[in-house]
Scaffold this active site. Structure first.
Site, PDB file in Angstrom:
ATOM      1  CD  GLN A 237      -3.894-110.504  70.043  1.00  0.00           C
ATOM      2  OE1 GLN A 237      -4.412-111.164  69.161  1.00  0.00           O
ATOM      3  NE2 GLN A 237      -2.585-110.410  70.179  1.00  0.00           N
TER       4      GLN A 237
ATOM      5  CE1 TYR B 264       3.891-112.596  77.045  1.00  0.00           C
ATOM      6  CE2 TYR B 264       6.140-111.878  77.353  1.00  0.00           C
ATOM      7  CZ  TYR B 264       5.125-112.761  77.618  1.00  0.00           C
ATOM      8  OH  TYR B 264       5.366-113.798  78.450  1.00  0.00           O
ATOM      9  CD  GLU B 265       4.438-113.050  70.914  1.00  0.00           C
ATOM     10  OE1 GLU B 265       4.180-112.691  69.750  1.00  0.00           O
ATOM     11  OE2 GLU B 265       5.592-113.338  71.292  1.00  0.00           O
ATOM     12  N   GLY B 266       1.105-108.765  70.995  1.00  0.00           N
ATOM     13  CA  GLY B 266      -0.049-107.952  70.609  1.00  0.00           C
ATOM     14  C   GLY B 266      -0.919-107.661  71.808  1.00  0.00           C
TER      15      GLY B 266
END
Ligand SMILES: Cc1cc2nc3c(=O)[nH]c(=O)nc-3n(C[C@H](O)[C@H](O)[C@H](O)COP(=O)(O)OP(=O)(O)OC[C@H]3O[C@@H](n4cnc5c(N)ncnc54)[C@H](O)[C@@H]3O)c2cc1C
Length: 401
Positions: free
Chosen positions: A245, A238-240
């Site tokens: 990234q 999560y959060e990419g």
């Protein structure tokens, strides 16, 4: 628990441009105020709970907005500018997730360290007498290696995240000096995906090593390791995801700004190396770091050559490997900073007892990182210089079955 819940939601307005340039950000409350000034439901429902591998104490819900066609969202900021706004939030979240990986790995390290100090099993490899008492497993080199690896990841990874938070502070402190602020913003933007990914990916590796230290007990619910292994796994998703990234790092932060941020980063590392140059204890290590940095420069030049042909698939196919190497270099840099501080402390005769052991342990862990972890970048560099393409295919090619 609360009267209302306010969701920030990315959505498209009818007729908005395709792709990410057509996404806007909305405030969508669970309850909205009707014209009479009374709170009424806003057609936001939880239609399911995800049954997750870990993090069982924080339920993740499948939300539905407007299932009865009676949901109102209030535009936040400009139309179609949703994604850059979300990034404001996500930058903080990415550091938080990297930190989450390190927190969990830290818990795993201390649990496995305690176990290794208490569990008697086997004899030293040089012990010829079959009848001597077994030793605690911390005395076995392989167990020590697993403990060192965890400590090196936990303390080095934490340090990289704190380096980012320091840039964040410096950015704020220099808010009214645009050039200086920009300097720190660039460093922060370069390192944020790296700190997130290192904490997530290496945090998982560290926890896995912790579980291994416990042997069969690591796999049971009698000890916390199995839960930590499940909980930490989400950090690289999560959060990419790590893949995203890595693309952000190589595509946007390195090639996208013509390497300007990377030059600033080189200067920062050079400052640390310059400080370490006065130390006899650290001379091998700053030399190793400089040698790896020179190789990294060649690898980065190769990425620019790949980018010059305009083929993004070629450029980004192995972005993950570039990320892994860059993350390792960054943590080597952090360990060198720890080494400088530890050496200073050890030269102070007033530092004794537990404090002295603390700093000695820092030097030993630094040595571990440079002898076991840093050399791994050479394999990654080798692949990143290799122009054989094995993962790029035409859409209709059937290679994987
Ligand atoms: C427990 C949990 C809580 C969550 N909480 C929230 C939340 O509060 N709010 C929220 O908005 N979201 C939340 N999410 C969603 C989460 O952010 C996404 O699951 C995550 O970003 C990955 O996106 P995805 O699942 O669509 O994967 P996909 O995008 O389908 O990715 C699948 C795989 O393909 C790769 N991939 C995808 N696109 C590319 C590409 N262009 N190039 C190369 N590789 C690619 C990915 O790296 C990944 O390995 C949560 C997820 C979980 C599991």
């Amino acid at each position: 628990m609360t009267d209302n819940i306010v969701h920030l939601v990315l959505a498209r307005i009818d007729g908005a441009p395709k792709g990410t340039k057509g996404i806007s950000l909305f405030i969508v409350p669970k309850k909205r105020i009707n014209p009479e000034g009374v709170l009424q439901p806003n057609d936001v429902d939880s239609i399911g709970i995800y049954h997750k591998m870990g993090q069982k104490a924080t339920p993740a819900m499948h939300l539905e907005f407007g299932g009865k066609n009676d949901c109102v969202g209030y535009l936040l900021g400009e139309i179609n500018r949703g994604l850059p706004q979300m990034f404001l939030m996500m930058n903080g979240a990415r550091l938080g997730v990297g930190m989450g990986g390190i927190h969990i790995a830290s818990a795993a390290y201390y649990a496995s360290l305690q176990y290794a100090q208490e569990r008697p099993q086997g004899r030293r490899l040089n012990e010829k007498q079959a009848l001597v008492e077994p030793v605690c497993i911390i005395q076995h080199p392989d167990v020590r290696r697993m403990l060192f690896l965890q400590k090196a990841i936990v303390e080095g990874g934490l340090s990289l995240i704190l380096q980012c938070y320091q840039y964040l502070d410096l950015e704020k402190v220099h808010a009214d000096q645009p050039e200086i602020k920009q300097h720190y913003t660039q460093l922060l933007e370069l390192l944020t995906p790296v700190a997130k990914t290192y904490g997530a990916e290496m945090g998982f590796i560290a926890v896995n090593q912790g579980l291994q230290v416990l042997g069969g007990y690591g796999y049971t619910e009698d000890f916390p390791l199995e839960q930590l292994a499940r909980d930490v796994r989400i950090m690289s998703l999560y959060e990419g995801t790590t893949g995203i990234q890595a693309q952000a790092l190589l595509g946007r932060q390195v090639v996208g700004n013509q390497g300007k941020s990377l030059v600033k980063w080189f200067e920062e590392v050079a400052k640390t190396v310059h400080e370490a140059e006065h130390s006899a204890t650290l001379s091998t290590y700053w030399n190793d770091l400089m040698a790896a940095m020179r190789n990294f420069q060649e690898v980065t030049n190769q990425q620019f050559k790949n980018a010059a042909h305009g083929d993004m698939e070629v450029l980004l196919a192995d972005a993950n490997l570039y990320m892994e190497a860059f993350g390792t270099l960054n943590v080597a840099w952090q360990w060198l900073q720890h080494g400088i501080a530890a050496e200073k402390a050890l030269n102070n005769a007033e530092i004794q007892g537990e404090d002295r052991v603390f700093y000695q342990s820092k030097i030993e862990t630094l040595r571990f990182f440079f002898h076991y972890e840093l050399p791994r970048v050479q394999g990654l560099f080798h692949r990143l210089m290799d122009t054989t393409r094995l993962t790029i295919f035409d859409a209709d090619a059937e290679v994987l079955i």
